[in-house]
Motif scaffolding. Structure first.
Motif, PDB file in Angstrom:
ATOM      1  N   GLY A 131       0.782  -1.221   0.000  1.00 21.21           N
ATOM      2  CA  GLY A 131       0.000   0.000   0.000  1.00 21.21           C
ATOM      3  C   GLY A 131       0.818   1.277   0.000  1.00 21.21           C
ATOM      4  O   GLY A 131       2.020   1.281   0.285  1.00 21.21           O
ATOM      5  N   LEU A 132       0.132   2.366  -0.302  1.00 22.03           N
ATOM      6  CA  LEU A 132       0.761   3.682  -0.347  1.00 22.03           C
ATOM      7  C   LEU A 132       1.281   4.099   1.031  1.00 22.03           C
ATOM      8  O   LEU A 132       2.334   4.725   1.136  1.00 22.03           O
ATOM      9  CB  LEU A 132      -0.238   4.715  -0.880  1.00 22.03           C
ATOM     10  CG  LEU A 132       0.308   6.104  -1.175  1.00 22.03           C
ATOM     11  CD1 LEU A 132       1.482   6.053  -2.139  1.00 22.03           C
ATOM     12  CD2 LEU A 132      -0.797   6.994  -1.728  1.00 22.03           C
ATOM     13  N   SER A 133       0.567   3.731   2.090  1.00 26.33           N
ATOM     14  CA  SER A 133       1.036   4.082   3.435  1.00 26.33           C
ATOM     15  C   SER A 133       2.337   3.348   3.771  1.00 26.33           C
ATOM     16  O   SER A 133       3.217   3.895   4.433  1.00 26.33           O
ATOM     17  CB  SER A 133      -0.036   3.813   4.492  1.00 26.33           C
ATOM     18  OG  SER A 133      -0.448   2.467   4.451  1.00 26.33           O
ATOM     19  N   ASP A 134       2.476   2.115   3.284  1.00 30.12           N
ATOM     20  CA  ASP A 134       3.735   1.364   3.454  1.00 30.12           C
ATOM     21  C   ASP A 134       4.865   2.094   2.737  1.00 30.12           C
ATOM     22  O   ASP A 134       5.947   2.286   3.284  1.00 30.12           O
ATOM     23  CB  ASP A 134       3.624  -0.047   2.871  1.00 30.12           C
ATOM     24  CG  ASP A 134       2.515  -0.879   3.472  1.00 30.12           C
ATOM     25  OD1 ASP A 134       2.107  -0.616   4.616  1.00 30.12           O
ATOM     26  OD2 ASP A 134       2.045  -1.810   2.784  1.00 30.12           O
ATOM     27  N   LYS A 135       4.592   2.477   1.505  1.00 27.96           N
ATOM     28  CA  LYS A 135       5.587   3.164   0.683  1.00 27.96           C
ATOM     29  C   LYS A 135       6.042   4.453   1.349  1.00 27.96           C
ATOM     30  O   LYS A 135       7.245   4.715   1.456  1.00 27.96           O
ATOM     31  CB  LYS A 135       5.009   3.460  -0.702  1.00 27.96           C
ATOM     32  CG  LYS A 135       5.955   4.189  -1.618  1.00 27.96           C
ATOM     33  CD  LYS A 135       5.338   4.433  -2.986  1.00 27.96           C
ATOM     34  CE  LYS A 135       6.304   5.201  -3.866  1.00 27.96           C
ATOM     35  NZ  LYS A 135       5.797   5.372  -5.230  1.00 27.96           N
TER      36      LYS A 135
END
Length: 120
Positions: A14-18
């Motif tokens: 996910g974008l939050s991981d990135k």
């Protein structure tokens, strides 16, 4: 003959991981966000776009059902990729404490901002 220098590529869900990993890293690394799933066509696009067969690839996904399914798929398609595992206690990359993520990245020879090795 000129040696080709490989690049580091991290594959996340996910974008939050990135965003969290980008915040920790202190080097240029390509981070690919899969949004949890990968069709064959999308994988082929990523394979070509990021030269995944030639670069150093790291799989850094959640320890939940969708993350484990994605890890299995990526491991099959990219057998040379290295895996970075978070504890099942945290389940998600995005909810894992910064210090833990920074330590995991350092263990795979990434350069991180020193602050995050001390941050709780």
């Amino acid at each position: 003959m000129i040696a080709h220098e490989t690049e580091k590529v991290i594959i996340v869900e996910g974008l939050s991981d990135k965003r969290k990993i980008e915040e920790i890293l202190n080097e240029d690394v390509t981070i690919i966000c899969t949004n949890g799933t990968l069709s064959i066509n999308r994988f082929d696009e990523l394979l070509d776009m990021y030269n995944l067969d030639e670069n150093d690839v790291y799989i850094f996904v959640d320890e939940d059902k969708s993350g484990l399914r994605l890890r299995k798929q990526l491991a099959k398609e990219l057998p040379h990729a290295e895996h970075i595992y978070i504890s099942k206690d945290y389940r998600e990359v995005a909810t894992t404490p910064y210090k833990i993520l920074a330590s995991l990245l350092v263990a795979k020879h990434f350069t991180v901002r020193p602050f995050y090795l001390q941050y709780n």
